[in-house]
Design a protein around this motif. Structure first.
Motif, mmCIF file in Angstrom:
data_model
loop_
_atom_site.group_PDB
_atom_site.id
_atom_site.type_symbol
_atom_site.label_atom_id
_atom_site.label_comp_id
_atom_site.label_asym_id
_atom_site.label_seq_id
_atom_site.Cartn_x
_atom_site.Cartn_y
_atom_site.Cartn_z
ATOM 1 N N ASN A 1 -16.558 -0.814 -13.325
ATOM 2 C CA ASN A 1 -16.341 -2.259 -13.380
ATOM 3 C C ASN A 1 -14.862 -2.631 -13.396
ATOM 4 O O ASN A 1 -14.527 -3.805 -13.553
ATOM 5 N N SER A 2 -13.988 -1.629 -13.234
ATOM 6 C CA SER A 2 -12.549 -1.896 -13.211
ATOM 7 C C SER A 2 -12.107 -2.356 -11.825
ATOM 8 O O SER A 2 -12.812 -2.171 -10.826
ATOM 9 N N VAL A 3 -10.909 -2.956 -11.792
ATOM 10 C CA VAL A 3 -10.269 -3.380 -10.552
ATOM 11 C C VAL A 3 -8.892 -2.740 -10.512
ATOM 12 O O VAL A 3 -8.132 -2.851 -11.480
ATOM 13 N N MET A 4 -8.541 -2.053 -9.413
ATOM 14 C CA MET A 4 -7.271 -1.330 -9.360
ATOM 15 C C MET A 4 -6.649 -1.401 -7.973
ATOM 16 O O MET A 4 -7.340 -1.558 -6.968
ATOM 17 N N GLY A 5 -5.338 -1.256 -7.951
ATOM 18 C CA GLY A 5 -4.571 -1.198 -6.710
ATOM 19 C C GLY A 5 -3.223 -0.546 -6.997
ATOM 20 O O GLY A 5 -2.904 -0.232 -8.143
ATOM 21 N N MET A 6 -2.396 -0.320 -5.938
ATOM 22 C CA MET A 6 -1.161 0.421 -6.141
ATOM 23 C C MET A 6 -0.040 -0.059 -5.214
ATOM 24 O O MET A 6 -0.259 -0.268 -4.015
ATOM 25 N N TYR A 7 1.164 -0.204 -5.794
ATOM 26 C CA TYR A 7 2.406 -0.407 -5.053
ATOM 27 C C TYR A 7 3.197 0.896 -5.073
ATOM 28 O O TYR A 7 3.174 1.625 -6.080
ATOM 29 N N VAL A 8 3.903 1.200 -3.987
ATOM 30 C CA VAL A 8 4.802 2.353 -3.932
ATOM 31 C C VAL A 8 6.117 1.920 -3.276
ATOM 32 O O VAL A 8 6.187 0.862 -2.639
ATOM 33 N N PHE A 9 7.169 2.741 -3.437
ATOM 34 C CA PHE A 9 8.450 2.473 -2.774
ATOM 35 C C PHE A 9 8.296 2.780 -1.286
ATOM 36 O O PHE A 9 7.515 3.656 -0.887
ATOM 37 N N ALA A 10 9.072 2.061 -0.458
ATOM 38 C CA ALA A 10 8.936 2.257 0.991
ATOM 39 C C ALA A 10 10.216 1.809 1.692
ATOM 40 O O ALA A 10 11.021 1.051 1.147
ATOM 41 N N ASP A 11 10.385 2.290 2.916
ATOM 42 C CA ASP A 11 11.518 1.876 3.755
ATOM 43 C C ASP A 11 11.157 0.568 4.450
ATOM 44 O O ASP A 11 10.951 0.509 5.669
ATOM 45 N N THR A 12 11.065 -0.474 3.671
ATOM 46 C CA THR A 12 10.787 -1.820 4.188
ATOM 47 C C THR A 12 11.880 -2.746 3.675
ATOM 48 O O THR A 12 12.614 -2.393 2.733
ATOM 49 N N PRO A 13 12.021 -3.913 4.250
ATOM 50 C CA PRO A 13 13.041 -4.840 3.761
ATOM 51 C C PRO A 13 12.888 -5.148 2.265
ATOM 52 O O PRO A 13 13.881 -5.312 1.549
ATOM 53 N N GLU A 14 11.644 -5.197 1.785
ATOM 54 C CA GLU A 14 11.421 -5.492 0.363
ATOM 55 C C GLU A 14 11.644 -4.260 -0.515
ATOM 56 O O GLU A 14 11.817 -4.369 -1.731
ATOM 57 N N GLY A 15 11.573 -3.059 0.112
ATOM 58 C CA GLY A 15 11.732 -1.820 -0.653
ATOM 59 C C GLY A 15 10.432 -1.288 -1.211
ATOM 60 O O GLY A 15 10.420 -0.290 -1.935
ATOM 61 N N HIS A 16 9.327 -1.910 -0.875
ATOM 62 C CA HIS A 16 8.037 -1.449 -1.408
ATOM 63 C C HIS A 16 6.921 -1.891 -0.461
ATOM 64 O O HIS A 16 7.133 -2.696 0.450
ATOM 65 N N ARG A 17 5.731 -1.348 -0.720
ATOM 66 C CA ARG A 17 4.554 -1.746 0.041
ATOM 67 C C ARG A 17 3.317 -1.571 -0.837
ATOM 68 O O ARG A 17 3.346 -0.853 -1.852
ATOM 69 N N VAL A 18 2.250 -2.216 -0.427
ATOM 70 C CA VAL A 18 0.966 -2.040 -1.110
ATOM 71 C C VAL A 18 0.268 -0.835 -0.489
ATOM 72 O O VAL A 18 -0.150 -0.874 0.671
#
Length: 577
Positions: A430-447
């Motif tokens: 019944n949990s809800v989960m997701g993840m962000y990581v560092f990335a070579d994008t203008p924002e410096g991260h991605r989902v």
């Protein structure tokens, strides 16, 4: 002449007959004498035995408190015609009521705790699961003396309604917490089920009810439940849901205490509506007038049953005479003609069942749940005491090149990936989960994983996403956390605890990003939408910016030495459940 010869013949024949007859008589006398001599020998042997030349011996029997009164009555009948003579000993039996788990624990140490009573030669625990805990202290295979299913003690009106609604074991978690589920089953007058789950001494019925829920939830039929099945997300969620609902009912004592409280107020307004109980315990409480207005309801599915096995103790204090006496008493107690005593005390036997003590008939037991290994019960009890809560977690995982630093047998990244896999195994469905990581994008991260319900596919994605991920040279810790925090607050879920979980090992030199993080927390943090920030720092350093972020949101910051990945695993399990 011929006449004399004929007379002589008759005398010869008569003499022969007389000789034969005398021989037969002598033989008969000899046989009768032998039988008399044998009877005299047997009588002398019996008389010698009845003098109990070896003295008096007491067969001490440690019995679960539920069956001790019935065994006391059987022991009195066992010697009703005089003492039992076994190997020239005059044997009597004495029963001591001993908690089954306490007896199992002390027998498992090859000693006997004198605080529990005299050293027993025969042990009658509540259940085969208990005797399995002290298997090395038992001689031979224990044999069941009587049985009793685990039922839910409920008010009689609720028992009728549950029967009409055909409630199954796997339905209990939802009924425990969801008024809508009770409404769908026509039980809305009761609100939620309010099922108490007592733990501690003399609460084995709770454990067996959790076994039945686990078996039904995982679809394993008659079982037994294994460790692997008890550790599945479905089982963990079901048991945790029951436990979390039970925890809202307040403190309860033993099963007997809870049963008494339920019997004092068997109505919809009572704080407790149900409690797992051994049927015999409920039968005795109703018969003795200790409770009123209750019945035993057995949910549909395989039934957990206690079987009161008779176990001859294999210990230094048990000699051959006591072992034989224990076996003889067991044989006596298991005879069909003794069933009446057992059923009068509320037990079921192969030959008879007790008369109902309440208004409703006793439930029928079609299929018995095979006993699980004691280690399974230990896992279920631990889960009852520390249930896994459904959560909404947004993870931020550092995927900079510093995560390639050695840690244990791998790197910090592989240690994090392994810990996350274990956390996902335990997390509630019944949990809800997701993840962000560092990335070579203008924002410096991605989902990396879109946050959503923890389906099997989502659980697999969360468990494997870090296995082949590319590490980057950038270290945008603060900017990534700010984005994740904003997203979590904007999509706040009032139905479960909300958090952002950060696993990081790099230093972020971006002071502007640090200021933005502080500003976002000041702007967004609110009692109406509480999202805590939990930070796990790998290595041996601290980060004041992250420490302040955790403190400002009532979160936590923990520094973990990754030389022992088990510490990281335990921490991620805790923070995701």
């Amino acid at each position: 002449m011929s006449g004399r010869h004929r007379g002589s013949g008759r005398r010869g024949i008569s003499t022969s007959v007389i000789v034969v007859a005398v021989g037969v008589v002598l033989a008969l006398l000899a046989v009768l004498g032998w039988f008399r001599l044998r009877d005299n020998i047997d009588n002398q042997a019996t008389a010698a035995a009845e003098t109990c030349v070896e003295g008096d011996t007491v067969l001490h029997i440690a019995a679960d408190p539920l069956i001790a009164p019935a065994l006391t009555e059987l022991a009195e009948q066992w010697t009703d015609g005089g003492v039992r003579v076994i190997r020239d000993h005059c044997v009597t039996a004495e029963i001591t009521a001993v908690d089954s788990l306490a007896a199992a624990d002390t027998l498992g140490t090859d000693t006997w705790d004198p605080a529990l009573g005299p050293e027993p030669a025969l042990w009658v625990p509540l259940d085969t699961r208990m005797s399995a805990r002290a298997a090395d202290a038992i001689d031979g295979t224990p044999r069941s003396l009587a049985t009793s299913p685990v039922v839910l003690a409920v008010p009689t009106d609720l028992g009728r309604a549950l029967t009409t609604a055909t409630v199954r074991w796997q339905d209990l978690p939802r009924l425990q917490n969801d008024p809508a589920a009770m409404r769908e089953s026509g039980l809305d007058i009761w609100g939620t089920l309010a099922l108490a789950l007592p733990t501690g001494t003399e609460t084995h019925a709770t454990t067996l009810a959790l076994e039945a829920v686990t078996a039904a939830t995982t679809g394993i039929g008659a079982g037994p439940v294994t460790l692997e099945q008890a550790a599945t997300p479905a089982a963990i969620t079901a048991v945790s849901t029951l436990a979390l609902g039970a925890d809202t009912l307040g403190a309860v004592g033993t099963t007997a205490d809870t049963l008494a409280a339920l019997g004092a107020h068997p109505d919809t307004a009572a704080p407790i509506h149900a409690v797992p109980v051994i049927e015999q315990q409920l039968h005795r409480a109703l018969t003795d007038g200790q409770v009123r207005g209750l019945t035993g309801h057995l949910p549909i599915g395989v039934a957990p049953v206690v079987d009161f096995p008779t176990a001859v103790v294999d210990a230094p204090w048990v000699d051959e005479t006591l072992a034989r006496a224990a076996a003889e008493f067991t044989d006596y107690a298991r005879r069909p003609e003794q069933a009446g005593i057992l059923t009068a005390h509320g037990f079921r036997t192969a030959d008879a069942v007790p008369e109902p003590a309440g208004e409703l008939p006793l439930p029928r037991v079609d299929t018995v749940l095979a006993p699980a290994d004691p280690t399974v019960d230990d896992v279920l009890v631990a889960l009852r005491l520390a249930p896994v809560s459904p959560r909404k977690v947004t993870m931020v995982v550092d995927t900079s090149t510093s995560m390639g630093t050695s840690a244990g047998d791998g790197t910090r990244l592989t240690a994090t990936a392994g810990a996350l896999r274990e956390a996902m195994r335990r997390a509630s469905i019944n949990s809800v989960m997701g993840m962000y990581v560092f990335a070579d994008t203008p924002e410096g991260h991605r989902v990396a994983v879109i946050r959503d319900g923890l389906t099997a596919a989502k659980r697999a994605a969360m468990s494997s996403i870090l296995d082949d991920i590319d590490l980057v040279d950038r270290e945008p810790v603060y900017a990534t956390l700010t984005a994740a925090y904003r997203d979590a607050v904007d999509n706040y879920d009032p139905g479960r605890p909300n958090s952002v979980l950060v696993v990081v090992d790099s230093d972020d030199p971006d002071e502007a990003a640090a200021r933005d993080l502080r500003a976002a927390i000041d702007e967004l943090s609110s009692p109406e939408t509480p999202v805590r920030i939990d930070v796990v720092v790998l290595g041996d350093r601290t980060d004041p910016v992250l420490e302040q972020a955790a403190e400002a949101t009532d979160g936590s910051l923990t520094v973990v030495d990754t030389t022992d990945p088990a510490d990281l695993t335990d921490l991620l399990r805790k923070l995701t459940s």
